[in-house]
Design a protein around this motif. Structure first.
Motif, PDB file in Angstrom:
ATOM      1  N   LEU A 394       0.832  -1.207   0.000  1.00 19.93           N
ATOM      2  CA  LEU A 394       0.000   0.000   0.000  1.00 19.93           C
ATOM      3  C   LEU A 394       0.861   1.249   0.000  1.00 19.93           C
ATOM      4  O   LEU A 394       0.640   2.182  -0.788  1.00 19.93           O
ATOM      5  CB  LEU A 394      -0.926  -0.024   1.216  1.00 19.93           C
ATOM      6  CG  LEU A 394      -1.858   1.178   1.387  1.00 19.93           C
ATOM      7  CD1 LEU A 394      -2.925   1.177   0.301  1.00 19.93           C
ATOM      8  CD2 LEU A 394      -2.511   1.142   2.775  1.00 19.93           C
ATOM      9  N   HIS A 395       1.874   1.262   0.850  1.00 20.12           N
ATOM     10  CA  HIS A 395       2.691   2.467   0.970  1.00 20.12           C
ATOM     11  C   HIS A 395       3.764   2.564  -0.111  1.00 20.12           C
ATOM     12  O   HIS A 395       4.453   3.593  -0.206  1.00 20.12           O
ATOM     13  CB  HIS A 395       3.298   2.551   2.370  1.00 20.12           C
ATOM     14  CG  HIS A 395       2.280   2.878   3.428  1.00 20.12           C
ATOM     15  ND1 HIS A 395       1.570   1.904   4.099  1.00 20.12           N
ATOM     16  CD2 HIS A 395       1.815   4.063   3.900  1.00 20.12           C
ATOM     17  CE1 HIS A 395       0.742   2.473   4.945  1.00 20.12           C
ATOM     18  NE2 HIS A 395       0.863   3.783   4.855  1.00 20.12           N
ATOM     19  N   ALA A 396       3.884   1.513  -0.930  1.00 19.21           N
ATOM     20  CA  ALA A 396       4.772   1.587  -2.090  1.00 19.21           C
ATOM     21  C   ALA A 396       4.066   2.151  -3.313  1.00 19.21           C
ATOM     22  O   ALA A 396       4.710   2.398  -4.341  1.00 19.21           O
ATOM     23  CB  ALA A 396       5.322   0.199  -2.411  1.00 19.21           C
ATOM     24  N   LEU A 397       2.761   2.370  -3.214  1.00 19.18           N
ATOM     25  CA  LEU A 397       2.024   2.892  -4.362  1.00 19.18           C
ATOM     26  C   LEU A 397       2.500   4.295  -4.709  1.00 19.18           C
ATOM     27  O   LEU A 397       2.686   5.139  -3.823  1.00 19.18           O
ATOM     28  CB  LEU A 397       0.519   2.929  -4.057  1.00 19.18           C
ATOM     29  CG  LEU A 397      -0.189   1.576  -3.912  1.00 19.18           C
ATOM     30  CD1 LEU A 397      -1.624   1.786  -3.437  1.00 19.18           C
ATOM     31  CD2 LEU A 397      -0.174   0.815  -5.231  1.00 19.18           C
ATOM     32  N   PRO A 398       2.677   4.588  -6.013  1.00 19.87           N
ATOM     33  CA  PRO A 398       3.077   5.936  -6.422  1.00 19.87           C
ATOM     34  C   PRO A 398       1.872   6.863  -6.469  1.00 19.87           C
ATOM     35  O   PRO A 398       0.738   6.464  -6.188  1.00 19.87           O
ATOM     36  CB  PRO A 398       3.633   5.697  -7.833  1.00 19.87           C
ATOM     37  CG  PRO A 398       2.812   4.561  -8.336  1.00 19.87           C
ATOM     38  CD  PRO A 398       2.548   3.665  -7.143  1.00 19.87           C
ATOM     39  N   SER A 399       2.136   8.095  -6.836  1.00 14.98           N
ATOM     40  CA  SER A 399       1.061   9.064  -7.067  1.00 14.98           C
ATOM     41  C   SER A 399       1.043   9.369  -8.560  1.00 14.98           C
ATOM     42  O   SER A 399       1.554  10.406  -8.987  1.00 14.98           O
ATOM     43  CB  SER A 399       1.292  10.339  -6.253  1.00 14.98           C
ATOM     44  OG  SER A 399       1.361  10.044  -4.880  1.00 14.98           O
ATOM     45  N   PRO A 400       0.467   8.483  -9.363  1.00 16.04           N
ATOM     46  CA  PRO A 400       0.642   8.574 -10.815  1.00 16.04           C
ATOM     47  C   PRO A 400      -0.016   9.773 -11.468  1.00 16.04           C
ATOM     48  O   PRO A 400       0.363  10.160 -12.565  1.00 16.04           O
ATOM     49  CB  PRO A 400       0.008   7.278 -11.313  1.00 16.04           C
ATOM     50  CG  PRO A 400      -0.979   6.915 -10.259  1.00 16.04           C
ATOM     51  CD  PRO A 400      -0.356   7.354  -8.979  1.00 16.04           C
ATOM     52  N   LEU A 401      -1.021  10.362 -10.788  1.00 12.77           N
ATOM     53  CA  LEU A 401      -1.732  11.445 -11.443  1.00 12.77           C
ATOM     54  C   LEU A 401      -1.284  12.818 -10.992  1.00 12.77           C
ATOM     55  O   LEU A 401      -1.838  13.825 -11.408  1.00 12.77           O
ATOM     56  CB  LEU A 401      -3.243  11.291 -11.202  1.00 12.77           C
ATOM     57  CG  LEU A 401      -3.867  10.022 -11.790  1.00 12.77           C
ATOM     58  CD1 LEU A 401      -5.368  10.051 -11.621  1.00 12.77           C
ATOM     59  CD2 LEU A 401      -3.503   9.861 -13.246  1.00 12.77           C
ATOM     60  N   GLY A 402      -0.302  12.890 -10.129  1.00  8.93           N
ATOM     61  CA  GLY A 402       0.155  14.189  -9.672  1.00  8.93           C
ATOM     62  C   GLY A 402       0.713  15.017 -10.808  1.00  8.93           C
ATOM     63  O   GLY A 402       1.612  14.607 -11.526  1.00  8.93           O
ATOM     64  N   GLY A 403       0.134  16.187 -11.027  1.00  7.33           N
ATOM     65  CA  GLY A 403       0.627  17.091 -12.055  1.00  7.33           C
ATOM     66  C   GLY A 403       0.262  16.681 -13.459  1.00  7.33           C
ATOM     67  O   GLY A 403       0.788  17.220 -14.433  1.00  7.33           O
ATOM     68  N   ALA A 404      -0.636  15.713 -13.614  1.00  7.45           N
ATOM     69  CA  ALA A 404      -1.008  15.279 -14.953  1.00  7.45           C
ATOM     70  C   ALA A 404      -1.809  16.342 -15.662  1.00  7.45           C
ATOM     71  O   ALA A 404      -2.461  17.181 -15.056  1.00  7.45           O
ATOM     72  CB  ALA A 404      -1.825  13.984 -14.856  1.00  7.45           C
ATOM     73  N   GLY A 405      -1.763  16.290 -16.965  1.00  4.89           N
ATOM     74  CA  GLY A 405      -2.488  17.256 -17.774  1.00  4.89           C
ATOM     75  C   GLY A 405      -3.916  16.821 -17.999  1.00  4.89           C
ATOM     76  O   GLY A 405      -4.432  15.922 -17.334  1.00  4.89           O
ATOM     77  N   PRO A 406      -4.579  17.441 -18.981  1.00  7.21           N
ATOM     78  CA  PRO A 406      -5.978  17.111 -19.239  1.00  7.21           C
ATOM     79  C   PRO A 406      -6.144  15.656 -19.670  1.00  7.21           C
ATOM     80  O   PRO A 406      -5.275  15.059 -20.283  1.00  7.21           O
ATOM     81  CB  PRO A 406      -6.365  18.072 -20.372  1.00  7.21           C
ATOM     82  CG  PRO A 406      -5.363  19.174 -20.305  1.00  7.21           C
ATOM     83  CD  PRO A 406      -4.096  18.546 -19.806  1.00  7.21           C
ATOM     84  N   ILE A 407      -7.295  15.111 -19.334  1.00  8.55           N
ATOM     85  CA  ILE A 407      -7.639  13.756 -19.734  1.00  8.55           C
ATOM     86  C   ILE A 407      -8.700  13.845 -20.818  1.00  8.55           C
ATOM     87  O   ILE A 407      -9.754  14.439 -20.622  1.00  8.55           O
ATOM     88  CB  ILE A 407      -8.219  12.950 -18.557  1.00  8.55           C
ATOM     89  CG1 ILE A 407      -7.199  12.851 -17.426  1.00  8.55           C
ATOM     90  CG2 ILE A 407      -8.660  11.562 -18.994  1.00  8.55           C
ATOM     91  CD1 ILE A 407      -7.767  12.206 -16.195  1.00  8.55           C
ATOM     92  N   SER A 408      -8.447  13.287 -21.978  1.00 11.81           N
ATOM     93  CA  SER A 408      -9.447  13.244 -23.032  1.00 11.81           C
ATOM     94  C   SER A 408     -10.303  12.021 -22.827  1.00 11.81           C
ATOM     95  O   SER A 408      -9.808  10.895 -22.869  1.00 11.81           O
ATOM     96  CB  SER A 408      -8.780  13.190 -24.409  1.00 11.81           C
ATOM     97  OG  SER A 408      -9.771  13.099 -25.411  1.00 11.81           O
ATOM     98  N   THR A 409     -11.583  12.202 -22.576  1.00 13.31           N
ATOM     99  CA  THR A 409     -12.452  11.082 -22.224  1.00 13.31           C
ATOM    100  C   THR A 409     -13.514  10.785 -23.258  1.00 13.31           C
ATOM    101  O   THR A 409     -14.055   9.696 -23.299  1.00 13.31           O
ATOM    102  CB  THR A 409     -13.175  11.383 -20.895  1.00 13.31           C
ATOM    103  OG1 THR A 409     -14.005  12.520 -21.092  1.00 13.31           O
ATOM    104  CG2 THR A 409     -12.197  11.632 -19.786  1.00 13.31           C
ATOM    105  N   GLY A 410     -13.876  11.774 -24.055  1.00 13.69           N
ATOM    106  CA  GLY A 410     -14.972  11.558 -24.986  1.00 13.69           C
ATOM    107  C   GLY A 410     -16.317  11.472 -24.289  1.00 13.69           C
ATOM    108  O   GLY A 410     -17.293  10.997 -24.857  1.00 13.69           O
TER     109      GLY A 410
END
Length: 536
Positions: A394-410
């Motif tokens: 659990l505590h090894a999980l990264p923060s993958p969305l930190g500072g991410a740009g826009p998400i194109s979802t449709g």
């Protein structure tokens, strides 16, 4: 009526009998008699002839796989099955118990089917499992929904208060029963005693979907079960945390003033929805689970200690938050299930869906459910999980969305006044992290009327403002976000599409996996049906 004043004769087996599993034992004895099997199932327990089956499951399940209605098992009177059912009723404090082989969903269908004999309207907690709504389709009952409390930070629904139930019942003098959920998927336990008092004061039974609380009452650290708090009919998903095989469950009838009326109704509804080929393996697992729970006080205590340890480390490290620590803010929550570990992963910089995906992919750790904000891990009553392994992963999980740009979802646009298709739904990853539960649209038809109406499938953007013909639920937990008969809102479409696009996300009842289309009541029929419903 007061369920606490009725004297109940004690016809239960002696407590010492709880150390046995009569049906499971009889099944093993029956399997060991060297049968030439010229009946169903077709594999005939021939491991050599059905190699792939035997290789996958082993020869023993094939030997135990017998059909129903066999002498020495369940045919006749005073059978091992009868004894197993009586022991289960004693263990959970029921007047009578039924074994189910289609999960607690089957119990919810039964409860919904018996209710029309008691009144015209079922007073229902809005965050019930989708199987309750399926039951409304089967029964044709009208529903009056009681809104649960909602944790807007976590985007999760909890329970209802006795005060809210009073108001809802008072508005519907034709109420058949009150139907609530306790505990919730996140472990919130309602004040069932207060809810039962309200229902009984109004002259109606209380039905409790206790699917997630089959283990309650079997250890001092666990909450009391719903039957002990005055519930009249309880669905119990024994396979969830109480140790039976997947798809096995129980339905319990309480010792109350409605028992004499309910029992024959339940019997008839049970025969209507129970398979005539019920699995002996599932039935035996229920018998064994009951025996194990009754003898497993120390093991259950160790399970609670393991869950406590996980929560304590999460609090001490400080990256994530324990969801149940905030339950005190909600008046409907009496206590929490200690075997449920709900973790706010968003507080640690990673959405729940992504945390669940990475725990599975990178660490081979499975958790029960994920939302955009959290994951829920469960510890089965009597199990002993590797707490260190989970805590480290659990505590090894990264923060993958930190500072991410826009998400194109449709997805459909969520700008005010715009319900047409767009190229970017929630604009940024941070906004996605803040996705919250949508408010349901207004109800125009009963669930059965909408389900049976002429329908058409339209693009999701065009479905906004129309009446849904389907139950659509982010799954798990399977709590419906839109019901048959409810008006579809842009907020709900956005929520369901985001859920479907998330790692491990799924929308039960959707026309297609991405919820790009929705099934609606044909608008020309909807106008006539709505007018007729208002005139009724």
């Amino acid at each position: 009526m007061n369920t606490r004043t009725a004297a109940v004769p004690d016809l239960s087996p002696p407590v010492s009998a709880q150390c046995r599993a009569p049906y499971a034992e009889a099944l093993r004895t029956h399997a060991g008699r060297g049968w030439l099997r010229l009946n169903v199932p077709g594999h005939a327990a021939e491991a050599d002839s059905f190699g792939p089956l035997a290789t996958t499951f082993g020869p023993e399940p094939l030997r135990l796989d017998f059909p129903p209605l066999l002498e020495g098992l369940d045919l006749g009177t005073d059978t091992p099955m009868d004894e197993a059912l009586a022991l289960a009723a004693q263990a959970w404090g029921a007047r009578r118990t039924w074994f189910l082989t289609n999960g607690a969903s089957q119990g919810n269908h039964i409860a919904s089917l018996v209710a029309p004999a008691l009144g015209r309207t079922l007073v229902v907690q809005r965050s019930v499992h989708s199987s309750v709504i399926d039951g409304l389709v089967l029964s044709g009952l009208k529903a009056a929904f009681v809104q649960p409390s909602v944790d807007t930070e976590q985007g999760i629904a909890h329970g209802v208060t006795a005060e809210d139930l009073v108001v809802a019942i008072a508005r519907h003098p034709d109420a058949a029963a009150a139907y609530v959920v306790s505990p919730s998927y996140f472990g919130a336990v309602a004040d069932v005693r207060a809810l039962a008092d309200v229902a009984h004061g109004a002259g109606i039974p209380l039905i409790v979907d206790e699917a997630w609380g089959a283990h309650f009452g079997f250890h001092p650290r666990l909450p009391c079960n719903a039957l002990s708090q005055g519930a009249d009919l309880v669905t119990s998903s024994t396979h969830k945390l109480a140790g039976s095989l997947t798809q096995s469950a129980m339905l319990h009838l309480g010792h109350g003033p409605f028992a004499d009326v309910l029992e024959p109704l339940i019997d008839r509804a049970f025969r209507l929805v129970q398979s005539t080929s019920s699995s002996a393996l599932l039935l035996a697992s229920l018998d064994l689970a009951r025996m194990t729970l009754m003898a497993g006080r120390d093991a259950i205590g160790a399970s609670v200690a393991a869950a406590d340890e996980i929560r304590a480390v999460i609090r001490s490290v400080g990256r994530f938050a324990v969801v149940s620590d905030g339950f005190g803010r909600f008046p409907d929550i009496l206590t929490a299930d200690p075997l449920r570990i709900a973790i706010d992963t968003r507080a640690g910089g990673i959405p729940g869906h992504e945390a669940r995906r990475r725990l599975s992919r990178d660490h081979r750790i499975m958790v029960e459910v994920a939302t955009d904000s959290a994951i829920v891990a469960v510890v089965g009553a009597g199990s002993a999980p590797g707490t260190d392994r989970f805590i480290e992963a659990l505590h090894a999980l990264p923060s993958p969305l930190g500072g991410a740009g826009p998400i194109s979802t449709g997805l459909i646009s969520t700008e005010p006044g715009n319900t047409g298709p767009g190229t970017a739904g929630p604009g940024t990853a941070d906004e996605r992290l803040r996705l919250s539960l949508p408010q349901p649209g207004p109800s125009r038809l009963t669930a059965r009327e909408a389900f049976m109406s002429p329908t058409r499938v339209v693009p999701a953007a065009r479905a906004v403002g129309l009446i849904s013909a389907d139950t659509l639920a982010a799954y798990p937990p399977g709590i419906p976000n839109v019901l048959p008969g409810e008006v579809i809102t842009a907020e709900t479409v956005r929520f369901l599409q985001l859920t479907a696009s998330a790692p491990s996300g799924h929308v039960r009842g959707a026309v297609d996996p991405g919820v790009s289309r929705m099934r609606v009541v044909d608008p020309s029929h909807a106008a006539d049906a709505t007018a007729a419903a208002r005139a009724d």
